[in-house]
Design a protein around this motif. Structure first.
Motif, PDB file in Angstrom:
ATOM      1  N   CYS A 222     -24.699-118.222  47.772  1.00 35.29           N
ATOM      2  CA  CYS A 222     -25.971-117.552  47.493  1.00 35.29           C
ATOM      3  C   CYS A 222     -26.587-117.003  48.776  1.00 35.29           C
ATOM      4  CB  CYS A 222     -26.940-118.516  46.819  1.00 35.29           C
ATOM      5  SG  CYS A 222     -26.552-118.862  45.093  1.00 35.29           S
ATOM      6  N   SER A 223     -26.486-117.762  49.852  1.00 31.66           N
ATOM      7  CA  SER A 223     -27.022-117.291  51.132  1.00 31.66           C
ATOM      8  C   SER A 223     -26.269-116.054  51.613  1.00 31.66           C
ATOM      9  CB  SER A 223     -26.923-118.403  52.179  1.00 31.66           C
ATOM     10  OG  SER A 223     -27.709-119.510  51.816  1.00 31.66           O
ATOM     11  N   ILE A 224     -24.937-116.073  51.456  1.00 33.15           N
ATOM     12  CA  ILE A 224     -24.142-114.908  51.862  1.00 33.15           C
ATOM     13  C   ILE A 224     -24.491-113.706  50.999  1.00 33.15           C
ATOM     14  CG2 ILE A 224     -21.796-113.979  52.019  1.00 33.15           C
ATOM     15  CD1 ILE A 224     -20.842-116.792  52.710  1.00 33.15           C
ATOM     16  N   MET A 225     -24.648-113.909  49.688  1.00 32.58           N
ATOM     17  CA  MET A 225     -25.016-112.810  48.789  1.00 32.58           C
ATOM     18  C   MET A 225     -26.339-112.176  49.200  1.00 32.58           C
ATOM     19  SD  MET A 225     -24.018-114.516  45.139  1.00 32.58           S
ATOM     20  CE  MET A 225     -25.217-113.532  44.298  1.00 32.58           C
TER      21      MET A 225
ATOM     22  N   ILE B 128     -21.810-104.619  50.759  1.00 34.09           N
ATOM     23  CA  ILE B 128     -21.740-104.819  49.309  1.00 34.09           C
ATOM     24  C   ILE B 128     -20.446-105.539  48.934  1.00 34.09           C
ATOM     25  CG2 ILE B 128     -21.535-103.608  47.104  1.00 34.09           C
ATOM     26  CD1 ILE B 128     -23.441-101.508  48.180  1.00 34.09           C
ATOM     27  N   GLU B 129     -19.350-105.203  49.594  1.00 35.84           N
ATOM     28  CA  GLU B 129     -18.073-105.877  49.320  1.00 35.84           C
ATOM     29  C   GLU B 129     -18.153-107.352  49.689  1.00 35.84           C
ATOM     30  OE1 GLU B 129     -14.474-105.900  47.580  1.00 35.84           O
ATOM     31  OE2 GLU B 129     -15.804-104.164  47.755  1.00 35.84           O
TER      32      GLU B 129
ATOM     33  N   SER C  74     -20.845-109.111  49.574  1.00 38.90           N
ATOM     34  CA  SER C  74     -21.667-109.723  48.526  1.00 38.90           C
ATOM     35  C   SER C  74     -20.835-110.006  47.282  1.00 38.90           C
ATOM     36  CB  SER C  74     -22.834-108.802  48.174  1.00 38.90           C
ATOM     37  OG  SER C  74     -23.670-108.591  49.282  1.00 38.90           O
ATOM     38  N   LYS C  75     -19.942-109.090  46.928  1.00 40.88           N
ATOM     39  CA  LYS C  75     -19.075-109.303  45.760  1.00 40.88           C
ATOM     40  C   LYS C  75     -18.128-110.473  45.982  1.00 40.88           C
ATOM     41  CE  LYS C  75     -19.086-104.555  44.013  1.00 40.88           C
ATOM     42  NZ  LYS C  75     -18.258-103.375  43.708  1.00 40.88           N
ATOM     43  N   ASN C  76     -17.607-110.587  47.196  1.00 37.64           N
ATOM     44  CA  ASN C  76     -16.752-111.735  47.500  1.00 37.64           C
ATOM     45  C   ASN C  76     -17.529-113.035  47.380  1.00 37.64           C
ATOM     46  OD1 ASN C  76     -14.631-109.987  48.031  1.00 37.64           O
ATOM     47  ND2 ASN C  76     -15.065-109.878  50.220  1.00 37.64           N
ATOM     48  N   ALA C  77     -18.781-113.019  47.816  1.00 36.52           N
ATOM     49  CA  ALA C  77     -19.621-114.216  47.678  1.00 36.52           C
ATOM     50  C   ALA C  77     -19.887-114.535  46.211  1.00 36.52           C
ATOM     51  CB  ALA C  77     -20.938-114.014  48.434  1.00 36.52           C
ATOM     52  N   ILE C  78     -19.988-113.492  45.369  1.00 37.37           N
ATOM     53  CA  ILE C  78     -20.170-113.721  43.927  1.00 37.37           C
ATOM     54  C   ILE C  78     -18.965-114.457  43.353  1.00 37.37           C
ATOM     55  CG2 ILE C  78     -20.311-112.561  41.689  1.00 37.37           C
ATOM     56  CD1 ILE C  78     -22.023-110.429  43.009  1.00 37.37           C
ATOM     57  N   GLN C  79     -17.765-114.054  43.756  1.00 39.03           N
ATOM     58  CA  GLN C  79     -16.558-114.751  43.289  1.00 39.03           C
ATOM     59  C   GLN C  79     -16.562-116.204  43.745  1.00 39.03           C
ATOM     60  OE1 GLN C  79     -14.523-113.379  41.136  1.00 39.03           O
ATOM     61  NE2 GLN C  79     -15.657-111.440  41.244  1.00 39.03           N
ATOM     62  N   ASN C  80     -16.957-116.442  44.975  1.00 38.95           N
ATOM     63  CA  ASN C  80     -17.034-117.825  45.473  1.00 38.95           C
ATOM     64  C   ASN C  80     -18.083-118.624  44.714  1.00 38.95           C
ATOM     65  OD1 ASN C  80     -15.077-117.184  47.368  1.00 38.95           O
ATOM     66  ND2 ASN C  80     -16.591-116.661  48.960  1.00 38.95           N
TER      67      ASN C  80
END
Length: 490
Positions: free
Chosen positions: A328-331, A360-361, A363-369
């Protein structure tokens, strides 16, 4: 005795108030002066606009002060003063909008009014007022009805109002005077003079451009979103770097975006009246600002929901918080940096899609995590499920915010093409080489002349073309050719 005592008390109170009156008057005047000074310092353009209106009024007053001009226009010079008062607006677009609407509406309505008067006179003394009444009723009702159409209401409402006023005055007054053409000419001339003076002063004396204000407003709203996102991270996942008061003030910055739609619509409407100026061309895509502003506002509404979870007293298990904290922090951090890069791109009118897309990419990787972390945090009991629901909801809202950041980026990318943004070049990359330059890190093993052919063929190798930074001339190419070196890759 009691009456005398009351009279003495009232008399003493009166003298006390009378004694305090100079101090209170001084404090009141000082307070109002400070308020006026603060109001002027907040936006010095307000003071400049006031001086511009005074200058315009002084110039049109010459129609009365100068005898030759007064002999030409007479008392109709008052229409020029009236025009300056009603046409002068804070922005160039507002002045142009009202000035052109008033000028064209007066010209068309004056011509139709004169025509209606001449046509009515063919009907005789008894039929003339009837015909004029029919004309006034028909055109007045039609022009009033046209003001209900959204497009006319937005851009030509003032023109329709002036059309009704001018036509009615010319048509009705023409019934009692024979010099209808002279009256129409004087009024039209003075109105055009007043409007022209207002427009020239507005454009050439410290102009205030509505388009520039809209441009800055959209960029600043995106920065407010970024600050709110940054404040959310510090508020929901507190650290020792920032105090709770600082982060809370950052979180609240999005609130002004929720009520900015009317201002944005007004500025966009006025900007379309303005000529090309500075970085903005004649046919600048002003409507695209409204699309970007709409996405920013929708994102701000998600912040309103997210802020409710920040301020709520619901306690979420600490072990669950620790699992989702990093993604969440990374996002939020990467989405914040993306928004800042987008705002900078709009302010400088330079494309920076590589930087924005990289954030943005991430953030998307952080969403997967985050999704992986949520799957590994499946609750064992119904009580555990109820406890983590607020945290899961918060995470889902944060994902939606990241999706809106991507939509904002796409809208700005589309807008940048229409607005002819400049390309941002990496200073580390030579302009001559451009995108063809390849940076590769690794170790290479040279193939020596004494090595056997079999050893060379058994090891992987590549051929590297070595060129100078400055492109060689045609004669140099013929003489030197292209130098090749065989190396083995380790």
């Amino acid at each position: 005795m009691e009456m005398d005592l009351n009279a003495q008390v009232k008399k003493a109170g009166f003298f006390q108030r009378l004694k305090e009156f100079p101090c209170k008057l001084k404090d009141g005047v000082t307070k109002r002066i400070k308020n006026v000074q603060k109001f002027g310092k907040d936006d010095p353009r307000r003071i400049i606009h006031s001086l511009k209106v005074g200058l315009s009024l002084t110039l049109v007053s010459m129609l009365y002060y100068v005898r030759p001009l007064y002999n030409s226009f007479g008392v109709s010079g008052m229409w020029a003063i009236l025009t300056v008062v009603v046409v002068s607006e804070f922005t160039v677009g507002g002045t142009l909008s009202k000035g052109l609407n008033r000028g064209f509406a007066t010209l068309i309505a004056g011509a139709l009014g004169v025509g209606a008067v001449h046509l009515a006179r063919f009907c005789g003394d008894k039929g003339e007022p009837i015909v004029l009444g029919i004309f006034v009723f028909s055109l007045g009702a039609a022009a009033t009805f046209s003001r209900f159409f959204p497009r006319i209401k937005q851009r030509y409402d003032y023109g329709a109002l002036i059309f009704i006023l001018t036509f009615s005055m010319v048509a009705v007054s023409g019934y009692r005077t024979d010099e209808i053409l002279v009256m129409a000419y004087q009024r039209l001339s003075t109105i055009l003079i007043g409007g022209t003076i207002c427009i020239l002063v507005s454009i050439f004396v410290f102009p205030v451009w509505a388009g520039e204000d809209l441009h800055k407003m959209v960029a600043n709203n995106i920065i407010k979103l970024a600050n709110s996102l940054e404040g959310f991270e510090g508020e929901y996942f507190p650290s020792s770097e920032k105090t709770s008061k600082e982060t809370n003030s950052c979180v609240q910055q999005y609130k002004s975006i929720l009520t900015s739609k009317s201002t944005e619509d007004t500025l966009a409407n006025l900007a379309r009246w303005e000529p090309g100026h500075g970085r903005f061309r004649l046919r600048h895509p002003w409507t695209k600002y409204l699309k970007i502003a709409g996405l920013v506002r929708q994102c701000a509404f998600h912040f309103e929901i997210l802020n409710g979870y920040v301020l709520s007293d619901v306690k979420i298990p600490q072990d669950f918080i620790s699992k989702i904290q990093e993604p969440c922090s990374i996002m939020s951090r990467e989405a914040c940096e993306a928004l800042k890069a987008i705002a900078k791109s709009i302010k400088t009118m330079k494309r920076d899609s590589v930087c924005v897309n990289a954030h943005i990419e991430n953030s998307k990787n952080a969403i997967q995590n985050l999704r992986i972390a949520l799957k590994t945090s499946s609750p064992e009991t119904e009580k555990d499920l109820l406890e983590i629901i607020p945290g899961v909801t918060m995470a889902s809202i944060l994902i939606e915010i990241v999706n809106y950041v991507e939509k904002i980026s796409e809208a700005v990318e589309e807008f940048s093409g229409l607005a002819h943004f400049k390309e941002t070049l990496d200073p580390k990359v030579s302009p001559e080489l451009g995108q063809h330059q390849l940076l590769h890190r690794g170790s290479v093993k040279p193939v020596l002349e004494g090595d056997s052919e079999e050893e060379n063929n058994s090891s992987p190798h590549v051929v590297i073309n070595v060129h100078d930074e400055q492109p060689p001339t045609t004669s140099e190419k013929i003489v030197s050719g292209v130098q090749k070196t065989r190396v083995g890759v380790v």
